[in-house]
Scaffold this motif. Sequence first.
Motif, PDB file in Angstrom:
ATOM      1  N   SER A 139      -1.777   5.444  -5.395  1.00 41.73           N
ATOM      2  CA  SER A 139      -1.783   3.974  -5.420  1.00 41.73           C
ATOM      3  C   SER A 139      -3.125   3.444  -5.900  1.00 41.73           C
ATOM      4  O   SER A 139      -3.183   2.459  -6.633  1.00 41.73           O
ATOM      5  CB  SER A 139      -1.430   3.389  -4.047  1.00 41.73           C
ATOM      6  OG  SER A 139      -2.495   3.519  -3.130  1.00 41.73           O
ATOM      7  N   LEU A 140      -4.216   4.107  -5.528  1.00 37.66           N
ATOM      8  CA  LEU A 140      -5.540   3.654  -5.949  1.00 37.66           C
ATOM      9  C   LEU A 140      -5.770   3.910  -7.433  1.00 37.66           C
ATOM     10  O   LEU A 140      -6.430   3.110  -8.109  1.00 37.66           O
ATOM     11  CB  LEU A 140      -6.614   4.312  -5.097  1.00 37.66           C
ATOM     12  CG  LEU A 140      -6.586   3.909  -3.624  1.00 37.66           C
ATOM     13  CD1 LEU A 140      -7.577   4.729  -2.822  1.00 37.66           C
ATOM     14  CD2 LEU A 140      -6.834   2.417  -3.459  1.00 37.66           C
TER      15      LEU A 140
ATOM     16  N   VAL B 293      -1.436  -6.519   7.262  1.00 40.72           N
ATOM     17  CA  VAL B 293      -0.575  -5.566   7.953  1.00 40.72           C
ATOM     18  C   VAL B 293      -0.340  -6.051   9.370  1.00 40.72           C
ATOM     19  O   VAL B 293      -1.276  -6.440  10.067  1.00 40.72           O
ATOM     20  CB  VAL B 293      -1.194  -4.158   7.976  1.00 40.72           C
ATOM     21  CG1 VAL B 293      -0.353  -3.201   8.800  1.00 40.72           C
ATOM     22  CG2 VAL B 293      -1.375  -3.630   6.563  1.00 40.72           C
ATOM     23  N   ASP B 294       0.934  -6.028   9.775  1.00 42.57           N
ATOM     24  CA  ASP B 294       1.316  -6.350  11.145  1.00 42.57           C
ATOM     25  C   ASP B 294       2.289  -5.263  11.594  1.00 42.57           C
ATOM     26  O   ASP B 294       3.461  -5.272  11.203  1.00 42.57           O
ATOM     27  CB  ASP B 294       1.960  -7.735  11.211  1.00 42.57           C
ATOM     28  CG  ASP B 294       2.327  -8.148  12.624  1.00 42.57           C
ATOM     29  OD1 ASP B 294       1.811  -7.530  13.588  1.00 42.57           O
ATOM     30  OD2 ASP B 294       3.138  -9.086  12.771  1.00 42.57           O
ATOM     31  N   GLY B 295       1.765  -4.314  12.355  1.00 37.98           N
ATOM     32  CA  GLY B 295       2.597  -3.205  12.804  1.00 37.98           C
ATOM     33  C   GLY B 295       3.038  -2.346  11.642  1.00 37.98           C
ATOM     34  O   GLY B 295       2.222  -1.835  10.890  1.00 37.98           O
ATOM     35  N   SER B 296       4.341  -2.234  11.465  1.00 37.98           N
ATOM     36  CA  SER B 296       4.883  -1.386  10.398  1.00 37.98           C
ATOM     37  C   SER B 296       5.250  -2.178   9.148  1.00 37.98           C
ATOM     38  O   SER B 296       5.926  -1.657   8.266  1.00 37.98           O
ATOM     39  CB  SER B 296       6.120  -0.638  10.911  1.00 37.98           C
ATOM     40  OG  SER B 296       7.124  -1.557  11.279  1.00 37.98           O
ATOM     41  N   THR B 297       4.795  -3.431   9.071  1.00 41.69           N
ATOM     42  CA  THR B 297       5.096  -4.271   7.902  1.00 41.69           C
ATOM     43  C   THR B 297       3.816  -4.767   7.255  1.00 41.69           C
ATOM     44  O   THR B 297       2.917  -5.269   7.933  1.00 41.69           O
ATOM     45  CB  THR B 297       5.961  -5.478   8.303  1.00 41.69           C
ATOM     46  OG1 THR B 297       7.176  -4.998   8.905  1.00 41.69           O
ATOM     47  CG2 THR B 297       6.310  -6.333   7.097  1.00 41.69           C
ATOM     48  N   ALA B 298       3.745  -4.619   5.948  1.00 37.73           N
ATOM     49  CA  ALA B 298       2.643  -5.160   5.166  1.00 37.73           C
ATOM     50  C   ALA B 298       3.177  -6.304   4.320  1.00 37.73           C
ATOM     51  O   ALA B 298       4.233  -6.179   3.693  1.00 37.73           O
ATOM     52  CB  ALA B 298       2.026  -4.090   4.282  1.00 37.73           C
TER      53      ALA B 298
ATOM     54  N   TYR C   1       4.274   1.739  -4.722  1.00 34.89           N
ATOM     55  CA  TYR C   1       4.998   0.477  -4.868  1.00 34.89           C
ATOM     56  C   TYR C   1       4.121  -0.692  -4.418  1.00 34.89           C
ATOM     57  O   TYR C   1       4.161  -1.770  -5.007  1.00 34.89           O
ATOM     58  CB  TYR C   1       6.314   0.509  -4.083  1.00 34.89           C
ATOM     59  CG  TYR C   1       7.155  -0.704  -4.375  1.00 34.89           C
ATOM     60  CD1 TYR C   1       8.002  -0.723  -5.470  1.00 34.89           C
ATOM     61  CD2 TYR C   1       7.061  -1.848  -3.592  1.00 34.89           C
ATOM     62  CE1 TYR C   1       8.758  -1.837  -5.773  1.00 34.89           C
ATOM     63  CE2 TYR C   1       7.806  -2.974  -3.889  1.00 34.89           C
ATOM     64  CZ  TYR C   1       8.644  -2.964  -4.983  1.00 34.89           C
ATOM     65  OH  TYR C   1       9.365  -4.078  -5.285  1.00 34.89           O
ATOM     66  N   MET C   2       3.313  -0.482  -3.384  1.00 35.99           N
ATOM     67  CA  MET C   2       2.438  -1.553  -2.915  1.00 35.99           C
ATOM     68  C   MET C   2       1.429  -1.932  -3.994  1.00 35.99           C
ATOM     69  O   MET C   2       1.119  -3.119  -4.175  1.00 35.99           O
ATOM     70  CB  MET C   2       1.725  -1.159  -1.632  1.00 35.99           C
ATOM     71  CG  MET C   2       1.065  -2.348  -0.954  1.00 35.99           C
ATOM     72  SD  MET C   2       0.282  -1.966   0.606  1.00 35.99           S
ATOM     73  CE  MET C   2       1.674  -1.554   1.637  1.00 35.99           C
TER      74      MET C   2
END
Length: 164
Positions: A114-115, A86-91, A49-50
Amino acid sequence: MITKLQEAGARIDILGPDAIRVRADGPLRAADISTEEYPGFPTDMQAQYMALATQSEGVSLVRENIFENRFMHVQELVRMGANIKVDGSTATVRGATSLSSAAVMCSDLRASASLVLAALVADGESILDRVYHMDRGYERIEEKLRGVGAQIRRMGNVFPSKEE
């Protein structure tokens, strides 16, 4: 998963009990996800999804609530030109990014997928190393992707190992 794809602007056609068609009739839109246990958004689809979020217009937040260190693919997507912090568990994914070819390393099964997706939309020819991770979960992936128009081939070991 289907609901989030629709929110992002994909059109979903249910073809049968085990088949769907996914397509976009226009630009994709940013949509936030937060991984959860079933029936929530599956952590196993977060990396893929990212990759989609890099192509969506706007900013998507991707929260990983199930596994630590599930953002191993981010560095490789950034190498291809993605704008992800990325900050902790959130991108935070700033989308509508033109990705470009790169030599990237697959760190696990989901990162590999994803790649591959990112490489399919990137300008130029990308090389993915350590694809043995992908082989554990995606049987004959090159053949399947070629069947829908991808230009993809397995090259063997391109980068020498430390022993060589």
